[in-house]
Motif scaffolding. Structure first.
Motif, PDB file in Angstrom:
ATOM      1  N   ASP A 108       0.849  -1.192   0.000  1.00  0.00           N
ATOM      2  CA  ASP A 108       0.000   0.000   0.000  1.00  0.00           C
ATOM      3  C   ASP A 108       0.886   1.244   0.000  1.00  0.00           C
ATOM      4  O   ASP A 108       2.099   1.171   0.221  1.00  0.00           O
ATOM      5  CB  ASP A 108      -0.943  -0.001   1.208  1.00  0.00           C
ATOM      6  N   ALA A 109       0.274   2.397  -0.249  1.00  0.00           N
ATOM      7  CA  ALA A 109       1.049   3.624  -0.470  1.00  0.00           C
ATOM      8  C   ALA A 109       1.915   3.984   0.734  1.00  0.00           C
ATOM      9  O   ALA A 109       3.073   4.388   0.579  1.00  0.00           O
ATOM     10  CB  ALA A 109       0.096   4.775  -0.799  1.00  0.00           C
ATOM     11  N   ARG A 110       1.381   3.848   1.944  1.00  0.00           N
ATOM     12  CA  ARG A 110       2.144   4.221   3.135  1.00  0.00           C
ATOM     13  C   ARG A 110       3.339   3.292   3.338  1.00  0.00           C
ATOM     14  O   ARG A 110       4.458   3.734   3.599  1.00  0.00           O
ATOM     15  CB  ARG A 110       1.228   4.193   4.363  1.00  0.00           C
ATOM     16  N   THR A 111       3.090   1.983   3.227  1.00  0.00           N
ATOM     17  CA  THR A 111       4.166   1.008   3.393  1.00  0.00           C
ATOM     18  C   THR A 111       5.199   1.171   2.292  1.00  0.00           C
ATOM     19  O   THR A 111       6.408   1.041   2.535  1.00  0.00           O
ATOM     20  CB  THR A 111       3.599  -0.420   3.376  1.00  0.00           C
ATOM     21  N   ARG A 112       4.739   1.456   1.092  1.00  0.00           N
ATOM     22  CA  ARG A 112       5.622   1.588  -0.060  1.00  0.00           C
ATOM     23  C   ARG A 112       6.683   2.651   0.179  1.00  0.00           C
ATOM     24  O   ARG A 112       7.851   2.472  -0.172  1.00  0.00           O
ATOM     25  CB  ARG A 112       4.779   1.942  -1.284  1.00  0.00           C
TER      26      ARG A 112
END
Length: 364
Positions: A180-184
């Motif tokens: 997901d965007a945050r983890t990425r």
């Protein structure tokens, strides 16, 4: 990538020294599709294959791994011919898009699998795996099965498993796509750090320009099975040579013929530039350089003026991206307030201006 300690890194993008690194010409024919891409990289280089879906990026990666046979060309790694070497015998580590961790094994035993296959005893393999997990910040998760790991943790386990065999070529297939965007954001920074410490060749496949720009020293842009542009991230961002690349880096791009400061664009329009050139050229400028007016401006200092029609509007970050056609098809970025004041809507006529100093012309 900024790592002064990697003295072997070939930052100019020149071919790898003879006998060191990667030297390949990958020719693969599969039905009507033909891949023909040359790749060279010195030890320490991180090369990204960037391109749209179906361009041939993954086929190239699978050919490097030995999972797809070459129709023609060659594949040499550190001077050794790998064309006919079975995948399991190649000094190659692979991180697949979905990681493909063994679901029945712990994180520790997933990483230990490679060393075991290379002849290490169970104790030796586990000791090596524990050291890799410590480097990845995963010591507390050594006993966890893949289903108990987060996406970022699973990605790091997969990377540790690939590195545990000390490969001379590391292949990463869309390594951040499943996050997901945050983890990425976090994992991209961690991956950049680990690649900075990797002393052999790494090849990354991605369709995400940000991943490519952040992680790689050199980009090879692939379209329809061919390399259409190659260079450092800054070179490619500043001088795109195809519409696909221009779209990725957010530029309006045109091809034409220069006569001094005037470029006659294919299609009939002309653009005034600050560069004085002659012959075939590209001209690029960002959407933010475009100013829109409802009425034809008078007294404007902009050297470029085109009558256009609005064909589309969409939110683009904190701005409104406006698609225009007419004298010169282009994209313009405006603030929400500016777009409202202009009363922009599909079908509306506007005048677009761009200062010559905000354009960039370069030889085609």
């Amino acid at each position: 990538m900024n790592d002064a300690g990697k003295s072997t890194r070939n930052r100019a993008g020149a071919p790898a020294p003879t006998g060191e690194g990667l030297d390949a010409r990958l020719v693969v024919e599969r039905g009507a599709f033909r891949l023909d891409v040359a790749l060279t990289a010195a030890p320490g280089d991180v090369v990204a294959l960037l391109g749209p879906n179906g361009a041939g990026k993954t086929t190239a990666l699978r050919a490097l791994a030995g999972l797809v046979p070459l129709t023609d060309g060659h594949l040499r790694l550190d001077g050794a011919e790998l064309d006919r070497t079975p995948p399991e015998s190649r000094p190659v580590g692979v991180v697949f898009q979905d990681y493909l961790l063994f679901p029945h094994l712990s994180a520790l035993d997933n990483v230990a699998f490679g060393p075991r296959c290379h002849g290490a005893t169970k104790a030796e393999a586990r000791a090596q795996a524990a050291a890799w997990l410590e480097r990845m910040g995963l010591t507390d998760h050594a006993g966890a099965k893949p289903r108990r790991l987060s996406g970022g943790q699973a990605q790091r386990v997969a990377l540790a498993r690939a590195l545990a065999t000390h490969p001379r070529l590391l292949l990463l297939d869309e390594p951040l796509a499943a996050l997901d965007a945050r983890t990425r954001l976090d994992v991209r920074a961690q991956l950049r750090h680990h690649l900075a410490e990797f002393e052999a060749v790494a090849v990354l496949v991605t369709h995400d320009p940000l991943d490519a720009m952040v992680l790689a020293d050199r980009l090879v842009v692939v379209e329809n099975g061919r390399a259409v542009q190659e260079g450092t991230p800054s070179d490619i961002a500043r001088r795109p040579r195809t519409d696909y690349i221009a779209h990725l880096v957010g530029l309006n791009l045109y091809r034409g013929r220069a006569e001094g400061h005037t470029v006659h664009v294919d299609g009939g329009a002309s653009i005034t530039t600050s560069e004085d050139l002659t012959g075939p050229v590209f001209v690029a400028f960002p959407p933010g350089a475009v100013t829109l007016h409802r009425d034809r401006p008078t007294g404007s200092s902009a050297r470029n003026l085109w009558r256009c029609e609005v064909t589309g509007l969409e939110t683009h970050g904190d701005q409104i991206r406006t698609a225009l056609t007419g004298d010169l098809p282009l994209a313009a970025d405006l603030t929400t307030v500016a777009a409202a004041e202009l009363g922009l809507r599909p079908g509306a006529t506007v005048w677009a201006t761009v200062k010559a100093a905000q354009t960039h012309a370069y030889p085609a």
